[in-house]
Design an enzyme around this catalytic site. Structure first.
Site, PDB file in Angstrom:
ATOM      1  N   ARG A  82      52.789  68.417  27.354  1.00 48.83           N
ATOM      2  CA  ARG A  82      52.095  68.689  28.616  1.00 48.83           C
ATOM      3  C   ARG A  82      52.866  68.097  29.790  1.00 48.83           C
ATOM      4  NH1 ARG A  82      45.886  67.011  28.686  1.00 48.83           N
ATOM      5  NH2 ARG A  82      46.772  64.941  28.996  1.00 48.83           N
ATOM      6  N   LYS A 184      49.121  67.903  35.113  1.00 45.27           N
ATOM      7  CA  LYS A 184      48.564  66.567  35.342  1.00 45.27           C
ATOM      8  C   LYS A 184      49.380  65.887  36.434  1.00 45.27           C
ATOM      9  CE  LYS A 184      46.088  63.282  32.500  1.00 45.27           C
ATOM     10  NZ  LYS A 184      44.711  63.804  32.681  1.00 45.27           N
ATOM     11  N   GLU A 220      35.957  72.679  35.805  1.00 47.28           N
ATOM     12  CA  GLU A 220      35.877  71.372  35.151  1.00 47.28           C
ATOM     13  C   GLU A 220      35.414  70.325  36.148  1.00 47.28           C
ATOM     14  OE1 GLU A 220      39.522  69.360  33.999  1.00 47.28           O
ATOM     15  OE2 GLU A 220      40.724  70.777  35.112  1.00 47.28           O
TER      16      GLU A 220
HETATM   17  C1  LIG Z   1      43.630  64.307  31.939  1.00 49.77           C
HETATM   18  C2  LIG Z   1      42.624  65.296  32.388  1.00 49.77           C
HETATM   19  C3  LIG Z   1      41.637  65.797  31.517  1.00 49.77           C
HETATM   20  C4  LIG Z   1      41.444  65.295  30.114  1.00 49.77           C
HETATM   21  O1  LIG Z   1      42.543  65.550  29.284  1.00 49.77           O
HETATM   22  P1  LIG Z   1      42.745  64.737  27.928  1.00 49.77           P
HETATM   23  O2  LIG Z   1      44.077  65.217  27.454  1.00 49.77           O
HETATM   24  O3  LIG Z   1      41.663  65.116  27.007  1.00 49.77           O
HETATM   25  O4  LIG Z   1      42.711  63.292  28.271  1.00 49.77           O
HETATM   26  C5  LIG Z   1      40.793  66.785  32.007  1.00 49.77           C
HETATM   27  N1  LIG Z   1      40.868  67.233  33.269  1.00 49.77           N
HETATM   28  C6  LIG Z   1      41.794  66.759  34.133  1.00 49.77           C
HETATM   29  C7  LIG Z   1      41.822  67.293  35.523  1.00 49.77           C
HETATM   30  C8  LIG Z   1      42.704  65.774  33.723  1.00 49.77           C
HETATM   31  O5  LIG Z   1      43.604  65.311  34.591  1.00 49.77           O
END
Ligand SMILES: *Cc1c(COP(=O)(O)O)cnc(C)c1O
Length: 341
Positions: A82, A184, A220
């Site tokens: 990722r 991210k 989300e």
């Molecule tokens: C990091 C993150 C998540 C959760 O991802 P994980 O890999 O399960 O920790 C969900 N939404 C956003 C916007 C994130 O930055």
């Protein structure tokens, strides 16, 4: 390995510096060898790319101690992959996935005394990140970068049981279609701060963001993916190109299908449909799943039948199964548990 004398059950989620962190620099088109350092501070030029144009990305994962005393990390290969995707989208040179794993391995080994003991409920949070370091004033990508990773011990997320959250449908948008919601990057968080501070001031725990184009579909929260349970026990999660692909959510869907025999659907979820679900949860590394008890849309309350006292039964089963896999009580799918030796 002697552990640090820390009150593991009461440390909360804050930055507790440890002695060692990992650093590697990218210059003249290549990453250097990298290694551990005790220096927690970074000195940057005033015009560094990250300071001017926010060229920075990160990851988040956890190391913990299993019942039989091994130090393990949950699916770090997915974090590595990722981060490569995030780097490409922001025109940064990807830190190679195999080097990412090696860096995290060295980092956790060097901080083994901070990996909380089994049964404490605490874990070692790992934060890899990278950013543009050289001076950039005309708008363009930096030429030089630093990759870093540090760890900080974090306490149990749910102290005294998981209390269901109350969330509001936000009037702000998180991510545009064809934008950067799926990577991210710090920039996705900078713009969410006003929305979360506002939600907290109004007494809500979190924001539910809808799709920016039509404001009709569930996306989300600021940092966790949604998972819903239908009244006939199907697992439903929103599908959209502007949602961050949570590793926890992807793992929970696999667990639902292959361990619990539940039907799973990743599809567009109209907000209209939320009132018909039996349970709702938020998925992310920090909590695995946080139950949601209530969603408020401009005064209109949607209360899930699972209520405000505890996790709903299906979410609880998913939570217990995934944490059981992580802790070594249940057999993990091939490649899910990385052991630090
Ligand atoms: C990091 C993150 C998540 C959760 O991802 P994980 O890999 O399960 O920790 C969900 N939404 C956003 C916007 C994130 O930055």
């Amino acid at each position: 390995m002697d552990k640090k004398n820390i009150d593991w059950g009461n440390i909360g989620f804050g930055y507790i510096p440890t002695e060692q962190r990992y650093v590697s620099n990218f210059k003249d088109g290549a990453w250097d060898e990298g290694g551990m350092t005790e220096d927690a501070n970074i000195v940057l030029n005033e015009c560094a790319g990250v300071l001017q144009y926010a060229q920075t990305i990160f990851e988040g994962m956890k190391a913990y101690t299993t019942e039989d005393g091994r130090t393990v990390i949950f699916r770090p290969d997915l974090n590595a992959a990722r981060m490569v995707d995030s780097a490409k989208r922001l025109e940064m040179p990807p830190f190679p996935a195999e080097r990412f794993i090696d860096a995290i391995d060295q980092l956790v080994k060097a901080n083994e005394a901070y990996v909380p003991p089994y049964g404490s409920g605490a874990s070692l949070y790992i934060r890899p990140y990278m950013f543009g370091t050289n001076s950039v004033i005309g708008v363009k990508p930096a030429d030089e970068y630093q990759f870093r990773a540090f760890v900080t011990p974090v306490g149990p997320y749910f102290k005294g049981g998981a209390k269901p959250l109350t969330i509001k449908v936000s009037d702000f948008d998180r991510a545009a279609p064809h934008g950067t919601g799926h990577i991210k990057a710090g920039l996705n968080y900078a713009m969410s701060l006003h929305a979360i501070v506002t939600a907290h001031a109004e007494g809500y725990d979190e924001n539910m963001y809808l799709d920016a184009a039509t404001r009709t579909n569930v996306e989300e929260t600021g940092g966790a993916n949604f998972l819903f349970v239908t009244k006939d026990n199907k697992i439903v999660t929103p599908k959209s190109d502007s949602i961050l692909p949570s590793i926890t959510r992807r793992s929970l869907l696999y667990v639902a299908e292959h361990y619990l025999g539940l039907e799973v659907e990743e599809r567009v979820v109209p907000f209209e449909e939320v009132k018909d679900f039996a349970e709702c949860g938020l998925c992310g590394t920090a909590a695995v799943i946080s139950p949601v008890g209530k969603v408020v849309d401009h005064g209109n309350e949607i209360c899930f039948p699972s209520g405000m006292d505890e996790m709903g039964p299906v979410i609880k089963k998913l939570y217990d199964t995934l944490t059981g896999i992580q802790m070594g009580h249940l057999e993990a799918p091939e490649g899910w548990i990385y052991e630090v030796k």
